[in-house]
Design a protein around this motif. Structure first.
Motif, PDB file in Angstrom:
ATOM      1  N   ASP A 199     -34.770  76.433 -18.946  1.00 12.43           N
ATOM      2  CA  ASP A 199     -35.477  77.205 -17.919  1.00 12.43           C
ATOM      3  C   ASP A 199     -36.802  76.571 -17.514  1.00 12.43           C
ATOM      4  O   ASP A 199     -37.512  77.115 -16.661  1.00 12.43           O
ATOM      5  N   GLY A 200     -37.157  75.458 -18.154  1.00 13.16           N
ATOM      6  CA  GLY A 200     -38.412  74.792 -17.816  1.00 13.16           C
ATOM      7  C   GLY A 200     -39.651  75.456 -18.384  1.00 13.16           C
ATOM      8  O   GLY A 200     -40.772  75.130 -17.969  1.00 13.16           O
ATOM      9  N   ARG A 201     -39.493  76.334 -19.336  1.00 12.80           N
ATOM     10  CA  ARG A 201     -40.637  77.027 -19.963  1.00 12.80           C
ATOM     11  C   ARG A 201     -41.111  76.190 -21.158  1.00 12.80           C
ATOM     12  O   ARG A 201     -40.983  76.580 -22.311  1.00 12.80           O
ATOM     13  N   LEU A 202     -41.642  75.025 -20.853  1.00 12.37           N
ATOM     14  CA  LEU A 202     -41.994  74.068 -21.904  1.00 12.37           C
ATOM     15  C   LEU A 202     -43.210  74.509 -22.706  1.00 12.37           C
ATOM     16  O   LEU A 202     -43.343  74.162 -23.880  1.00 12.37           O
ATOM     17  N   SER A 203     -44.107  75.261 -22.081  1.00  7.32           N
ATOM     18  CA  SER A 203     -45.273  75.765 -22.813  1.00  7.32           C
ATOM     19  C   SER A 203     -44.834  76.751 -23.903  1.00  7.32           C
ATOM     20  O   SER A 203     -45.291  76.666 -25.051  1.00  7.32           O
ATOM     21  N   ASP A 204     -43.923  77.671 -23.537  1.00  9.40           N
ATOM     22  CA  ASP A 204     -43.394  78.609 -24.528  1.00  9.40           C
ATOM     23  C   ASP A 204     -42.589  77.873 -25.597  1.00  9.40           C
ATOM     24  O   ASP A 204     -42.608  78.239 -26.785  1.00  9.40           O
ATOM     25  N   ALA A 205     -41.857  76.828 -25.185  1.00  6.65           N
ATOM     26  CA  ALA A 205     -41.076  76.054 -26.143  1.00  6.65           C
ATOM     27  C   ALA A 205     -41.985  75.349 -27.149  1.00  6.65           C
ATOM     28  O   ALA A 205     -41.664  75.261 -28.338  1.00  6.65           O
ATOM     29  N   THR A 206     -43.136  74.859 -26.676  1.00 10.15           N
ATOM     30  CA  THR A 206     -44.091  74.201 -27.581  1.00 10.15           C
ATOM     31  C   THR A 206     -44.657  75.194 -28.585  1.00 10.15           C
ATOM     32  O   THR A 206     -44.793  74.893 -29.779  1.00 10.15           O
ATOM     33  N   GLN A 207     -44.982  76.407 -28.114  1.00  5.80           N
ATOM     34  CA  GLN A 207     -45.489  77.434 -29.017  1.00  5.80           C
ATOM     35  C   GLN A 207     -44.429  77.825 -30.048  1.00  5.80           C
ATOM     36  O   GLN A 207     -44.742  78.071 -31.216  1.00  5.80           O
ATOM     37  N   LEU A 208     -43.166  77.863 -29.610  1.00  4.56           N
ATOM     38  CA  LEU A 208     -42.080  78.163 -30.534  1.00  4.56           C
ATOM     39  C   LEU A 208     -41.969  77.083 -31.608  1.00  4.56           C
ATOM     40  O   LEU A 208     -41.722  77.373 -32.783  1.00  4.56           O
ATOM     41  N   LEU A 209     -42.187  75.831 -31.215  1.00  5.45           N
ATOM     42  CA  LEU A 209     -42.135  74.726 -32.175  1.00  5.45           C
ATOM     43  C   LEU A 209     -43.207  74.879 -33.243  1.00  5.45           C
ATOM     44  O   LEU A 209     -42.944  74.720 -34.440  1.00  5.45           O
ATOM     45  N   PHE A 210     -44.441  75.207 -32.818  1.00  4.97           N
ATOM     46  CA  PHE A 210     -45.526  75.379 -33.780  1.00  4.97           C
ATOM     47  C   PHE A 210     -45.256  76.569 -34.700  1.00  4.97           C
ATOM     48  O   PHE A 210     -45.594  76.539 -35.893  1.00  4.97           O
ATOM     49  N   LEU A 211     -44.662  77.625 -34.152  1.00  2.92           N
ATOM     50  CA  LEU A 211     -44.299  78.785 -34.968  1.00  2.92           C
ATOM     51  C   LEU A 211     -43.238  78.404 -35.995  1.00  2.92           C
ATOM     52  O   LEU A 211     -43.246  78.885 -37.136  1.00  2.92           O
ATOM     53  N   MET A 212     -42.342  77.523 -35.594  1.00  2.00           N
ATOM     54  CA  MET A 212     -41.276  77.061 -36.477  1.00  2.00           C
ATOM     55  C   MET A 212     -41.840  76.281 -37.663  1.00  2.00           C
ATOM     56  O   MET A 212     -41.311  76.358 -38.774  1.00  2.00           O
ATOM     57  N   PHE A 213     -42.928  75.523 -37.438  1.00  2.00           N
ATOM     58  CA  PHE A 213     -43.546  74.755 -38.519  1.00  2.00           C
ATOM     59  C   PHE A 213     -43.910  75.657 -39.695  1.00  2.00           C
ATOM     60  O   PHE A 213     -43.681  75.327 -40.859  1.00  2.00           O
ATOM     61  N   GLY A 214     -44.482  76.811 -39.389  1.00  2.00           N
ATOM     62  CA  GLY A 214     -44.969  77.681 -40.447  1.00  2.00           C
ATOM     63  C   GLY A 214     -43.918  78.564 -41.070  1.00  2.00           C
ATOM     64  O   GLY A 214     -44.113  79.084 -42.165  1.00  2.00           O
ATOM     65  N   ARG A 215     -42.796  78.763 -40.372  1.00  2.00           N
ATOM     66  CA  ARG A 215     -41.816  79.733 -40.863  1.00  2.00           C
ATOM     67  C   ARG A 215     -40.641  79.113 -41.611  1.00  2.00           C
ATOM     68  O   ARG A 215     -40.295  79.546 -42.707  1.00  2.00           O
ATOM     69  N   ILE A 216     -39.980  78.111 -41.012  1.00  2.00           N
ATOM     70  CA  ILE A 216     -38.746  77.621 -41.643  1.00  2.00           C
ATOM     71  C   ILE A 216     -38.786  76.148 -42.007  1.00  2.00           C
ATOM     72  O   ILE A 216     -37.976  75.702 -42.818  1.00  2.00           O
ATOM     73  N   SER A 217     -39.701  75.371 -41.405  1.00  2.00           N
ATOM     74  CA  SER A 217     -39.699  73.939 -41.701  1.00  2.00           C
ATOM     75  C   SER A 217     -40.198  73.689 -43.114  1.00  2.00           C
ATOM     76  O   SER A 217     -41.250  74.183 -43.512  1.00  2.00           O
ATOM     77  N   ARG A 218     -39.423  72.907 -43.852  1.00  2.00           N
ATOM     78  CA  ARG A 218     -39.801  72.546 -45.203  1.00  2.00           C
ATOM     79  C   ARG A 218     -39.970  71.042 -45.284  1.00  2.00           C
ATOM     80  O   ARG A 218     -39.537  70.300 -44.401  1.00  2.00           O
ATOM     81  N   LYS A 219     -40.584  70.579 -46.349  1.00  2.00           N
ATOM     82  CA  LYS A 219     -40.827  69.154 -46.492  1.00  2.00           C
ATOM     83  C   LYS A 219     -39.505  68.394 -46.521  1.00  2.00           C
ATOM     84  O   LYS A 219     -38.633  68.661 -47.328  1.00  2.00           O
ATOM     85  N   GLY A 220     -39.404  67.444 -45.581  1.00  2.00           N
ATOM     86  CA  GLY A 220     -38.210  66.615 -45.525  1.00  2.00           C
ATOM     87  C   GLY A 220     -36.975  67.340 -45.034  1.00  2.00           C
ATOM     88  O   GLY A 220     -35.864  66.906 -45.288  1.00  2.00           O
ATOM     89  N   CYS A 221     -37.131  68.469 -44.340  1.00  2.00           N
ATOM     90  CA  CYS A 221     -35.980  69.234 -43.867  1.00  2.00           C
ATOM     91  C   CYS A 221     -35.429  68.572 -42.610  1.00  2.00           C
ATOM     92  O   CYS A 221     -35.929  68.805 -41.512  1.00  2.00           O
TER      93      CYS A 221
END
Length: 499
Positions: A199-221
């Protein structure tokens, strides 16, 4: 019907008895006769499940519907998987209203959990592009206590909204997951990231990425790599190359948590606009902590996009690092090679590449090759491949293998070989569908093999199937044409003898 009934009938014995019947209608007669012969006998859940599955697999939808109604009237305990199978059959037959009606009437059944039925119905509605009906059904039933897991249905709803280009509503569903006591997983982020990028909502997609860092991303995942790559490529396609490179650095630091000694690879002067995507892929592969999950995710994504060279580079890197490939990667590679028209390479991929990478081909991989060969018009080669495949230890062809072969041979006009493959299919206890019988019988009639066609017609009737009118017409036409031909030959022979 010659059946040896026992002195005392148990549900297990009846299940075995009806399962041995070749004709589903004969099995149904035995099912109905049991309670007449044994007044104290009552069907239980497994017997109903066996009978319903037999009628499902043979396409006897009307009879299956009657048995389902009897099960409801008897208040017999039934498993969720049985109802899910019935709903799937209705949807595949285009009986959408019957499937929805059955699901809504589940409180009348003795079924305490219908999570799988709910998910199956939503899946089929999405497949048939009935997105509004899917959303309405979800809103009406998602809060029921009978639905034990809402995570899958919420992901499916978000996927529907993203397909409808309503990623804004998908975000609201994502934000409500906490109130539903649902913890978003990797698949949730993947669905939402794809929708936002499309949908071209890249700003929201970037915020989702940062949110993902803190919630599910683990070291070396490494399984998160495909989600990271989705956003980075969308930024590159939008012309935001510098932002993509900057976010790549944050991914390596915060998402993959790469040691500092690898940061020298992120110098912006090394990136060029024309090949920035390949450089990003290389940075994600080599810059992150090596893992089989990351390599698999990257390889499957690249092959799915038709980027065979990029996928091969990932495989080479994977082998150099000492990681073993998975059949899933080669299945994606084979599909990409066939799509690119490289038939020989696809076949050699199973015979050579998989062995070199220490990966054993599975039935799914072999089926991908058989289907690719048939789609490419090389059904005779597919039959030879099938013969080699059948001789391998631990490999047993399944129903899909035979279906691909018969369809491919019929498309190429080799009905004689198709009939031989269908014989092997029946011998392996896989019953052909009505459509498959019709296609082979009509093809045999068109090639003058009337006797073989009549044998298959008899077998079809013996299984309780009703041949279409076109089958009878083809058989009659073939017989009449042969008689006319023999009369003409006889007439010409007699005239020559007279001369």
């Amino acid at each position: 019907m010659c059946v040896r009934w026992p002195r005392l009938l148990s549900p297990t014995h009846l299940s075995q008895l009806i399962r041995r019947q070749k004709n589903p209608l004969t099995a149904l007669d035995l099912f109905n006769e049991a309670q007449t012969r044994y007044p104290s006998y009552r069907h239980n859940g497994p017997v109903y499940a066996t009978m319903i599955n037999i009628l499902r697999s043979s396409g006897r939808i009307i009879e299956m519907k009657e048995v389902v109604n009897r099960m409801k009237e008897d208040l017999c305990p039934c498993r969720d998987s049985v109802i899910a199978g019935v709903i799937e059959t209705y949807m595949d037959a285009g009986m959408v209203e019957d499937a929805i009606s059955l699901f809504k009437s589940l409180p009348e059944f003795n079924c305490v959990n219908y999570t799988r039925s709910f998910h199956t119905l939503l899946e089929k509605l999405v497949r048939d592009s009935k997105l509004e009906t899917c959303c309405q059904l979800f809103v009406e039933h998602c809060r029921g206590w009978e639905i034990s897991s809402r995570m899958y249905s919420l992901n499916l709803l978000m996927d529907v909204l993203c397909r409808m280009r309503r990623s804004d509503l998908a975000i609201r569903v994502f934000q409500e997951m906490g109130n539903q006591w649902c913890d978003p997983g990797r698949e949730t982020y993947r669905i939402l990231m794809r929708g936002l990028c499309n949908d071209g909502r890249l700003s929201d997609a970037t915020q989702l990425l940062f949110l993902m860092f803190g919630r599910i991303s683990r070291k070396g995942c490494g399984a998160d790599v495909s989600i990271y790559r989705m956003l980075l490529e969308a930024l590159c396609d939008n012309g935001d190359v510098d932002e993509a490179v900057e976010i790549l650095g944050k991914i390596l630091r915060r998402g993959l948590r790469v040691p500092k000694r690898y940061f020298k690879q992120l110098d912006k002067t090394q990136f060029r606009v024309e090949d920035v995507k390949s450089l990003i892929n290389e940075a994600l592969i080599r810059g992150g902590v090596p893992s089989s999950d990351s390599y698999r995710a990257m390889a499957v994504d690249l092959y799915s996009e038709g980027n065979i060279v990029g996928g091969d580079n990932v495989l080479d890197e994977m082998r150099e690092k000492g990681f073993r490939s998975s059949p899933q990667i080669f299945e994606a590679k084979i599909a990409a090679l066939f799509a690119a028209g490289e038939v020989d390479r696809a076949v050699e991929c199973v015979r050579n590449d998989m062995i070199e990478n220490g990966c054993v081909p599975t039935v799914r991989v072999h089926n991908a090759v058989v289907k690719g060969l048939c789609d490419a018009g090389e059904s005779a080669r597919a039959v030879r491949y099938f013969g080699t495949m059948s001789k391998q230890v631990g490999i047993v062809p399944d129903r899909e293998t035979y279906v691909y072969l018969v369809d491919g041979l019929c498309c190429d006009g080799d009905y004689a070989e198709a009939s031989r493959v269908m014989d092997k299919m029946v011998m392996s206890s896989f019953w052909p569908s009505d459509e498959m019988y019709t296609k082979v019988i009509r093809g045999l009639c068109s090639t003058g093999k009337t006797f073989t066609a009549a044998v298959f017609l008899e077998e079809m009737i013996g299984q309780g199937k009703i041949p279409a009118a076109s089958v009878w017409c083809s058989l009659v036409s073939s017989v009449v044409c042969r008689e006319v031909l023999w009369k003409e030959v006889l007439f010409v022979t007699l005239r020559e003898l007279e001369n």
